[in-house]
Design an enzyme around this catalytic site. Structure first.
Site, PDB file in Angstrom:
ATOM      1  N   ASP A   1      -3.521 -25.160 -14.279  1.00  0.00           N
ATOM      2  CA  ASP A   1      -2.295 -24.294 -14.307  1.00  0.00           C
ATOM      3  C   ASP A   1      -1.142 -25.077 -14.869  1.00  0.00           C
ATOM      4  O   ASP A   1       0.236 -24.510 -14.472  1.00  0.00           O
ATOM      5  CB  ASP A   1      -2.040 -24.003 -12.930  1.00  0.00           C
ATOM      6  CG  ASP A   1      -2.959 -23.008 -12.110  1.00  0.00           C
ATOM      7  OD1 ASP A   1      -3.359 -21.981 -12.816  1.00  0.00           O
ATOM      8  OD2 ASP A   1      -3.538 -23.278 -11.047  1.00  0.00           O
TER       9      ASP A   1
ATOM     10  N   ASP B   1      -7.174 -15.852 -15.005  1.00  0.00           N
ATOM     11  CA  ASP B   1      -5.677 -16.424 -14.899  1.00  0.00           C
ATOM     12  C   ASP B   1      -5.411 -17.457 -16.060  1.00  0.00           C
ATOM     13  O   ASP B   1      -4.166 -17.445 -16.578  1.00  0.00           O
ATOM     14  CB  ASP B   1      -5.319 -17.126 -13.800  1.00  0.00           C
ATOM     15  CG  ASP B   1      -6.062 -16.465 -12.394  1.00  0.00           C
ATOM     16  OD1 ASP B   1      -6.991 -15.832 -12.574  1.00  0.00           O
ATOM     17  OD2 ASP B   1      -5.624 -16.386 -11.421  1.00  0.00           O
TER      18      ASP B   1
END
Length: 408
Positions: A125, A185
């Site tokens: 991330d 994602d």
């Protein structure tokens, strides 16, 4: 003469009313004014949490708001949390809109809190955390220190690339369930790599990002262009082992925010590469979303397109805000569908602004209500990334209408 004066007075009153209506309909200004008040209220809540931590002798450093827990308490997270970069990103967006150094100072303060993540190779991330914070900061200030932090972050991120698979590994947890999970994602983290390529000229960043996007097209999407959430790969031969939807209703359902990540991700990939395959993918995802029979009239999607109790299911304002961001930019790339894409985005933003805002000086300073993290947590709650992408969409809307480009 009397009739003339009366008519003139009526005209002036009418024009004044029209002016007031037009002013009220300046959704961008109204929303940023509201966001500024909410974020200032959030600072008081954050300060109180920090005081309580000190009093309790806690050594855990909480840096950013994330949500409101089920018990009604304000939840802050440490820098390692995947959401830690969104709050500083909101503050940079406030600075971008207002040009007020107050917001610049606050953005710098909260951005500095997550610098330690630049070497965290245990997470995929990096884009969410570092590009939303330091990336916006560098774009707006050209601070060389920010640039160096971003380059180190990009170098850290590519250590998770698996050449045999052609993807960047996502989670390291649940090794009993998956060998090498890759989530939709992860498309959002590729922007950091494309940025690093432009800054350095090193094609390794471009190649890894593009390979990841192509492999994701191949394996994540169904025939109708809805996507799975998690694809699990064999670490030895790169073959697909499982296709799951971990945060959605079930493995074959279309998780709302997952569809939004794909739409935004491929729109961004087209911008950075100009490869037609990525534009086609983005357009096909948009068609799936916005012609879907379960999409509500206000276009603020349910948390999953296949949730069993629609219309009595939670919405996901965060997914809708991400979709609007993508649509404003996508409207630049297809002349025939430009008007339709912008109308969809405007519908979302208008409805989020009018019907999904938190009460002023309420909900600990979050901007939007009614987002959903997953099927079993953060259901119908404020989420920091909903607020971040809402502000981004507002900026893109204004820039598109004034300058003809939605690229910030």
């Amino acid at each position: 003469m009397m009739n003339f004066k009366t008519g003139l007075l009526s005209l002036l009153v009418f024009c004044g009313a029209c002016s007031q209506v037009a002013q009220k309909e300046d959704i961008v200004k109204d929303s940023f004014d509201f966001a500024g008040q909410q974020l200032k209220f959030a600072f008081t809540t954050i300060d109180s949490v920090r005081v309580k931590q000190i009093e309790a002798g806690s050594k855990k450093k909480l840096v950013s708001p994330r949500t409101i827990d089920d018990d009604g308490s304000f939840k802050m997270v440490a820098s390692k949390d995947w959401t830690s970069g969104f709050f500083p990103g909101e503050l940079w967006y406030m600075y971008e809109y207002t040009k007020d150094d107050y917001w610049k100072s606050k953005a710098q303060e909260f951005t500095a809190n997550i610098e330690d993540q630049k070497t965290n190779g245990g997470t995929h991330d990096m884009g969410f955390k570092m590009y939303c914070s330091f990336g916006n900061g560098y774009r707006l200030t050209q601070n060389t220190a920010y640039k160096n932090i971003l380059l180190e972050s990009a170098t850290t991120l590519i250590t998770r690339y698996k050449p045999t698979i052609g993807c960047i590994r996502s989670w390291d947890h649940s090794r009993d369930k998956w060998q090498c999970p890759v989530i939709i994602d992860n498309m959002m983290n590729l922007e950091l790599l494309y940025w690093a390529f432009k800054e350095t000229g090193d094609s390794v960043y471009y190649d890894i990002a593009t390979n990841h996007a192509r492999t994701t097209i191949k394996n994540h999407f169904r025939d109708d262009y809805s996507s799975y959430h998690v694809i699990d790969y064999d670490t030895i031969n790169g073959e697909v082992l499982h296709k799951h939807t971990h945060q959605g209703y079930n493995h074959e359902s279309a998780w709302g925010r997952g569809q939004a990540w794909g739409l935004y991700g491929y729109t961004m990939c087209y911008r950075e590469t100009k490869l037609p395959e990525f534009l086609t993918q983005a357009e096909n995802i948009a068609d799936y979303i916005f012609t879907n029979p379960t999409l509500p009239d206000d276009m603020v999607t349910y948390w999953d397109f296949n949730a069993p109790n629609i219309p009595n299911e939670p919405r996901d304002a965060s997914a809708a805000a991400v979709m609007a961001c993508a649509l404003y930019e996508l409207s630049m790339y297809n002349v025939e569908k430009a008007t339709q894409y912008k109308q969809w985005a405007d519908t979302i933003i208008n409805n989020l602004s009018k019907n999904y805002r938190a009460p002023l000086n309420g909900n600990y300073g979050f901007i939007l209500l009614h987002s959903t993290g997953a099927h079993n947590f953060e259901r119908d709650a404020p989420l920091v990334y909903a607020d971040y992408y809402f502000l981004e969409a507002l900026l893109k809307k204004e820039k598109l209408e004034k300058e003809g480009t939605a690229i910030l």
